[in-house]
Each structure stands twice: as structure tokens, then as C-alpha cells.
Design an enzyme around this catalytic site. Structure first.
Site, PDB file in Angstrom:
ATOM      1  N   PRO A 170       4.629  -5.083  -0.229  1.00 28.68           N
ATOM      2  CG  PRO A 170       6.966  -3.914  -0.529  1.00 28.68           C
ATOM      3  CD  PRO A 170       5.849  -4.700   0.319  1.00 28.68           C
ATOM      4  NE  ARG A 186      -2.908   2.506 -11.839  1.00 32.13           N
ATOM      5  CZ  ARG A 186      -2.857   3.068 -10.612  1.00 32.13           C
ATOM      6  NH1 ARG A 186      -2.305   4.372 -11.819  1.00 32.13           N
ATOM      7  NH2 ARG A 186      -3.378   3.614  -9.884  1.00 32.13           N
ATOM      8  CB  CYS A 233     -14.369   1.474 -29.788  1.00 31.67           C
ATOM      9  SG  CYS A 233     -14.120   1.147 -31.429  1.00 31.67           S
ATOM     10  N   GLY A 279       0.510  -1.506   0.450  1.00 33.30           N
ATOM     11  CA  GLY A 279      -0.283  -0.043   0.032  1.00 33.30           C
ATOM     12  C   GLY A 279       1.000   1.709  -0.022  1.00 33.30           C
ATOM     13  CE1 TYR A 336      -1.619  -3.860  -8.302  1.00 34.61           C
ATOM     14  CE2 TYR A 336      -0.759  -1.941  -8.044  1.00 34.61           C
ATOM     15  CZ  TYR A 336      -1.140  -3.482  -7.914  1.00 34.61           C
ATOM     16  OH  TYR A 336      -0.951  -4.228  -6.461  1.00 34.61           O
TER      17      TYR A 336
END
Ligand code: LLP
Length: 440
Positions: free
Chosen positions: A294, A332, A364, A256, A391
Site C-alpha cells: 500500500p 492529481r 499558466c 491499490g 502522490y
């Protein structure tokens, strides 16, 4: 910006004397030319340096940094962090196999997840001389299933109880990535934690080695993280005063640690660790090893997504810059309204005037949108989307028939490995065959 200056403190990105964006000696425009776009480029040295810096924050106290490989599971990256002594946090059987094949010691693997399948539990229990380091229990109900699998295997599985601290940190980060509130699916409810410890303690096939918490991701200040750590530490202190927990070896405060996506964050991963260690000592738990998990903070800043500009267009709404990377490559912004900086690879002294461009991908969907960015008036040929090391690729998809992007790994300014782009024709043929349709 000064030539040779570091673009941002935690990053290894620089601009050389010709203002070309570089990882060490490697000009990113060369990588884009050689492998094509969109492509991810990662600086393995930056990742290793970050892992070493985090390690120093423990000042020699017993600990384990379990890199959450969901952030980026590329083999070169897992091997780089393992070489720095890190373990890993996995969330599936496939991630477990990947970690072991990258040389991570089975002792240093913890396995989290609210719904681990039986075959995945079997793998975790069977892997290594004593099974993996710890299977993290996420519900009272799961205990019986883990116990049954361990009994069947004739083994004593090492487990850790991951609690849900029941604190609402949805305001402290994006609601999608806050996991420690009482409406979340994660963790053993705080009120059940003592029961979970008792049930595990009574089993001949389970050994309680850890207690943990993971309250969410991308915390940009220490307080929310410390809050969840304190809930865990209070609980462990209370349980121990009620009776000895002889096999308990670690407390795990989860991942985090937030990263700076350009808003000027000053807190570092080391700051989180130092603050948690102080709390740990204050709770009289200094004899237990401190585990952290982490993901993002080890890799985000050391990866970029390179994209070529396909087309620009001016409408009454915006000056649009259409690039060849989309939400399928980096989801993201679409999923969490995240902002990633977009910068040109090369700066042209004759094209210094900046204007606001709305940078969008080819997919699209209206949410395939990287937001507004100040970029040169004459559209750059290739841009870098920053902080894409975490990510990014691991959440990529083949949506819209788009192949997964190539990944390029850099050490000491040299490309040391790369992957290949999934062939679009092969993808199309496979999908067609799956439906029983004859392929041309
Ligand atoms: N440990 C557990 C049990 C986790 O669920 C996670 C992340 C981590 C550690 C690592 O957290 P980190 O240090 O990376 O914050 N896709 C989202 C992030 C999802 C995080 C999920 N769990 C994003 O792109 O922001």
C-alpha cells in the site's frame, strides 16, 4: 461541524473550540504563518496509527506490509512506517538508497519497475548481506539481465515474478492507474508466467522467493482487488501442483487500497487484507507469507496542502478563487481529474454563508484547476486541500519557475521537522548557468 470532532474518520484533522483546523494541538494556520505557503503538513501519528491498524488485520499470520514509497518518500514518513515494522516497495535506485538510509531493513525491500537500469540492479543485488528482499521481475526478457548482473556480482539474487493478470480494471479506477490489463506495460504476461518460473528455477544465480501482482491503484471496492489476487493465487496453486517450489516464501497482492476523497468510502485497508487472507486460505496457500504494497492508503488522509488566497475574481463563468498552490504542487486534479476537498483553515461565525467558488492555481494552464467548492462568501485567507499526503509532493515539479513546496511534519501536535523551500533565485541562476548565460 462540532468543535473537536474528527473531520473524517481516517484522518487526524480536527477543529478546535475556535473552529481552527488542527493536527492535534497544532493549528494549521500557525504552520502556514510560520513556514509560508504553499506547504504540505503531515501528521506522523495518523500515519503510524494507520500502519498499526493494517498490521492487526493480518492477525499474526506471516506477512509484510511493503509501503510503496512513491506515494510519499519524505524521510520522516519512511522512518515512521519502518518503525511500525513495515518494509518498502521501491521503484528506483534512488528510492532504494533513501529507504536504506531511513533504516529500512534490506530484507524488507522489494523493487518493482518495468525498466530497471543495470546500475540500479547492481545496487539492489549488492545492498545488504544477501541483496534486497526481492527484485520483482516484470518481463521474461528481464530475467537474463538480472541473472547476468547477479553472476557478475558473484551473488544469488532473490527475485519475485510479478505477473500481469490480464484483467481490465480501467472502469474500476482511473484508466491512467490501472496496470493489470493486457495492453499495459507492467508485469510478466500471464501466459509467460510458468516459463518465467522455470527459467528462474534453472539459474544458479537467481532464487525464486515470491510471486506477485499489482493491478492498479485507488480501488474503492474489494472486488477488483480480489479478482487480481485470485488470478495470482490460481496460478501459484497450479504451479505448485505441477512441481515443488521450495524457495517460494511469499505471495504479493500489491497496493491499490482506495481512500475516501470525500465520496463516503466505507471499505478500509484492513478489509482488503482480511478478504485477501480468506482467498489465500481457500487456495491452500496459507503457508506463504502475504505481502501487500500500500502507498496511498497509508498517507493520503494524513497530509494537507495549505495555500493562501492571492486573488478572487468574478466573471460570467465563475466566482474564481486564485490560490498560491498550483498543479506543480499537486498534479492529481490535472492529471486524473481527481477531486480533493478544499476547506477554510478558520471558520468565521460572521461569515457562514457558503457559495460555490472555482478554486484555481497560478500556473499558466487551464488544467491548473482544483474544481468547484462550497466556501464562505467572503473569501478565506488560507485554505487546506485535503487528502494530499499521497502522490502530492512526490509528483511536484518546478513548472513555471515555482519552487517545490515546504513540507512540515507533526507529531503529538508539535512540528518535529520541516524542509526548506527551494530558493527561486538559486533555481533561476542554475538554469541560466546551464545554458552558459552570464547571471546578473
Ligand atoms: N506497488 C506497485 C508495483 C505500484 O506500481 C504502486 C503504485 C503501488 C504498489 C502503490 O499503490 P497504492 O497503494 O498507492 O494505490 N499517481 C497516481 C497513483 C499511481 C500509482 C502507481 N503505482 C495517483 O496520484 O493517483
Amino acid at each position: 461541524m462540532e468543535a473537536g470532532s474528527v473531520l473524517y474518520a481516517a484522518m487526524s484533522l480536527t477543529r478546535d473550540a475556535t473552529s481552527a483546523l488542527c493536527f492535534g494541538e497544532l493549528r494549521l494556520s500557525d504552520a502556514a504563518r510560520d513556514v509560508g505557503t504553499p506547504c504540505y503538513v503531515y501528521d506522523l501519528d495518523g500515519i503510524a496509527d494507520g500502519a498499526r491498524a493494517l498490521d492487526r488485520a493480518f492477525a499474526g499470520a506471516p506477512h509484510l506490509v511493503c509501503y510503496a514509497i512513491k506515494a510519499n518518500s519524505a524521510g520522516a514518513i519512511v522512518r515512521a512506517v519502518a518503525a511500525e515494522g513495515c518494509g518498502v516497495d521501491v521503484v528506483s535506485g534512488a528510492e532504494l538508497i533513501l529507504a536504506v538510509s531511513c533504516g529500512v531493513s534490506t530484507e524488507r525491500i522489494v523493487y518493482s519497475g518495468v525498466a530497471k537500469r543495470d546500475d540500479e540492479l547492481d545496487l539492489a543485488i549488492a545492498t545488504g548481506p544477501r541483496g534486497i528482499g526481492a527484485v520483482q521481475i516484470e518481463s521474461l526478457e528481464e530475467i537474463a539481465r538480472i541473472e547476468a548482473r547477479a553472476r557478475e556480482a558473484g551473488r544469488r539474487a532473490r527475485v519475485s515474478v510479478r505477473i500481469n493478470p490480464a484483467i481490465d480494471l480501467r472502469e474500476a479506477t482511473h484508466a491512467h492507474i490501472a496496470t493489470g490489463h493486457d495492453e499495459a506495460k507492467f508485469g510478466v504476461p500471464l501466459e509467460d508466467a510458468a516459463d518465467a518460473v522455470r527459467v528462474v528455477g534453472a539459474s544458479a544465480h537467481l532464487e525464486l522467493v515470491g510471486m506477485g501482482v499489482h493491478a492498479g491503484s485507488q480501488f474503492t471496492s474489494l472486488d477488483p482487488y480480489l479478482h487480481s489476487a485470485r488470478v495470482l493465487f490460481d496460478l501459484v496453486r497450479g504451479l505448485r501442483s505441477a512441481g515443488p517450489l521450495p524457495s517460494l516464501a511469499f505471495i504479493d497482492t500489491g497496493g491499490g487500497f482506495g481512500v475516501d476523497y470525500g465520496e463516503g468510502l466505507s471499505v478500509t485497508p484492513g478489509d482488503f487484507v482480511r478478504a485477501v487472507r480468506a482467498e489465500q486460505a481457500a487456495h491452500g496457500l496459507g503457508d506463504l507469507a502475504l505481502y501487500v504494497e500500500p502507498g496511498r492508503s497509508l498517507v493520503a488522509a494524513h497530509g494537507v496542502l495549505l495555500a493562501r488566497v492571492i486573488q478572487s475574481k468574478a466573471t460570467s463563468a465563475a466566482r474564481w478563487l486564485m490560490i498560491d498552490a498550483g498543479m506543480n504542487d499537486l498534479i492529481r486534479p490535472a492529471l486524473y481529474q481527481a477531486r480533493h476537498r478544499v476547506v477554510p483553515l478558520d471558520l468565521d461565525a460572521a461569515n457562514v454563508e457558503s457559495v460555490v467558488w472555482r478554486v484555481v492555481g497560478p500556473v499558466c494552464e487551464s488544467s491548473d484547476d482544483f474544481g468547484e467548492h462550497l466556501l464562505p462568501r467572503l473569501a478565506p485567507e488560507v485554505v487546506a486541500i485535503l487528502d494530499a499526503g499521497a502522490y502530492g509532493y512526490t509528483m511536484a515539479s518546478a513548472y513555471n519557475g515555482r519552487p517545490l513546496p515546504v513540507e512540515v511534519f507533526v507529531r503529538a501536535g508539535k512540528v518535529v521537522a520541516r524542509t526548506s523551500r527551494g530558493a527561486v533565485a538559486a533555481w533561476a541562476a542554475e538554469r541560466a548557468a546551464a545554458g552558459g548565460v552570464a547571471t546578473p
